[in-house]
Design a protein around this motif. Structure first.
Motif, PDB file in Angstrom:
ATOM      1  N   SER A   1     -16.004 105.878  24.255  1.00  9.52           N
ATOM      2  CA  SER A   1     -15.000 105.646  25.468  1.00  9.52           C
ATOM      3  C   SER A   1     -14.023 104.519  25.195  1.00  9.52           C
ATOM      4  O   SER A   1     -13.092 104.395  25.928  1.00  9.52           O
TER       5      SER A   1
ATOM      6  N   ARG B   1     -20.863 106.270  23.717  1.00 10.34           N
ATOM      7  CA  ARG B   1     -20.721 106.733  25.198  1.00 10.34           C
ATOM      8  C   ARG B   1     -21.643 107.958  25.322  1.00 10.34           C
ATOM      9  O   ARG B   1     -22.173 107.984  26.308  1.00 10.34           O
ATOM     10  N   ALA B   2     -21.594 108.910  24.497  1.00 12.10           N
ATOM     11  CA  ALA B   2     -22.528 109.958  24.524  1.00 12.10           C
ATOM     12  C   ALA B   2     -22.576 110.324  23.112  1.00 12.10           C
ATOM     13  O   ALA B   2     -21.879 110.231  22.260  1.00 12.10           O
TER      14      ALA B   2
ATOM     15  N   VAL C   1     -25.618 111.058  27.799  1.00 11.05           N
ATOM     16  CA  VAL C   1     -24.278 110.058  27.985  1.00 11.05           C
ATOM     17  C   VAL C   1     -25.332 108.808  28.497  1.00 11.05           C
ATOM     18  O   VAL C   1     -26.195 108.845  29.345  1.00 11.05           O
TER      19      VAL C   1
ATOM     20  N   THR D   1     -23.588 104.041  32.195  1.00  9.35           N
ATOM     21  CA  THR D   1     -21.926 103.810  32.016  1.00  9.35           C
ATOM     22  C   THR D   1     -21.650 103.012  33.417  1.00  9.35           C
ATOM     23  O   THR D   1     -22.226 103.336  34.486  1.00  9.35           O
TER      24      THR D   1
ATOM     25  N   CYS E   1     -17.335 104.905  37.069  1.00  8.52           N
ATOM     26  CA  CYS E   1     -18.574 105.480  36.124  1.00  8.52           C
ATOM     27  C   CYS E   1     -18.663 106.707  35.908  1.00  8.52           C
ATOM     28  O   CYS E   1     -18.437 107.128  34.979  1.00  8.52           O
TER      29      CYS E   1
ATOM     30  N   ILE F   1     -17.905 109.154  32.659  1.00  6.42           N
ATOM     31  CA  ILE F   1     -18.848 110.147  32.332  1.00  6.42           C
ATOM     32  C   ILE F   1     -18.222 111.477  32.117  1.00  6.42           C
ATOM     33  O   ILE F   1     -18.414 112.366  31.123  1.00  6.42           O
TER      34      ILE F   1
ATOM     35  N   VAL G   1     -24.150 118.705  34.204  1.00  6.47           N
ATOM     36  CA  VAL G   1     -25.176 117.660  34.249  1.00  6.47           C
ATOM     37  C   VAL G   1     -26.435 118.347  35.031  1.00  6.47           C
ATOM     38  O   VAL G   1     -26.289 118.918  36.046  1.00  6.47           O
TER      39      VAL G   1
ATOM     40  N   VAL H   1     -29.358 112.873  36.495  1.00 10.30           N
ATOM     41  CA  VAL H   1     -28.572 111.375  36.403  1.00 10.30           C
ATOM     42  C   VAL H   1     -29.448 110.458  36.754  1.00 10.30           C
ATOM     43  O   VAL H   1     -30.572 110.713  37.600  1.00 10.30           O
TER      44      VAL H   1
ATOM     45  N   GLU I   1     -26.368 107.033  34.419  1.00 15.03           N
ATOM     46  CA  GLU I   1     -26.680 107.538  32.928  1.00 15.03           C
ATOM     47  C   GLU I   1     -27.033 109.211  33.358  1.00 15.03           C
ATOM     48  O   GLU I   1     -27.369 109.391  34.420  1.00 15.03           O
ATOM     49  N   ALA I   2     -26.559 110.049  32.447  1.00 15.74           N
ATOM     50  CA  ALA I   2     -26.428 111.519  32.844  1.00 15.74           C
ATOM     51  C   ALA I   2     -26.715 112.198  31.409  1.00 15.74           C
ATOM     52  O   ALA I   2     -26.451 111.661  30.339  1.00 15.74           O
TER      53      ALA I   2
END
Length: 128
Positions: free
Chosen positions: A9, A21-22, A31, A34, A55, A59, A73, A76, A121-122
């Motif tokens: 990111s 970031r991911a 991910v 964040t 955030c 994401i 997603v 999460v 977070e995802a």
């Protein structure tokens, strides 16, 4: 072998602490936690709902770069230093995830910087 690659990111934290970031691993996107920083300007709002919105924009950008979207997603996690702040985030979270309905967990934790009021977070499964 499944394709694996990292997405950044542009956050200074990524380089400083050695993470992405991911990470895309085949049809999965993981991910990282964040926070509400706008990583382009390294600014952060004092408002927890605005931080949650930022955030999720970050994401969403990572998922878009991976070829997916918020709709992909499946999991999460919400991390907040003050559990009482979670209710203020509900409208933001509902707008982003109301139709998606991922599995979710909210935890009260300490965060690295006292300005951070939420970290999200995802995990996603790409349906491309």
């Amino acid at each position: 072998m499944a394709e694996r690659y990292a997405i950044s990111s542009g956050s200074a934290y990524e380089e400083k602490y050695g993470y992405a970031r991911a990470v895309v691993d085949g049809d999965r996107v993981h991910v990282s936690g964040t926070t509400g920083f706008d990583y382009a300007t390294m600014t952060i709002s004092d408002d927890v709902a605005e931080q949650a919105e930022q955030c999720l924009r970050t994401i969403d950008a990572a998922l878009t770069e991976a070829g997916g979207s918020i709709a992909d997603v499946v999991r999460v996690r919400y991390l907040l230093p003050d559990g009482a702040d979670f209710e203020a985030c509900a409208p933001v979270l509902s707008r982003w995830f109301g139709a998606v309905r991922p599995a979710a967990t909210m935890m009260v934790v300490g965060l690295l910087d006292p300005r951070m009021k939420i970290e999200i977070e995802a995990e996603a499964r790409l349906t491309r």
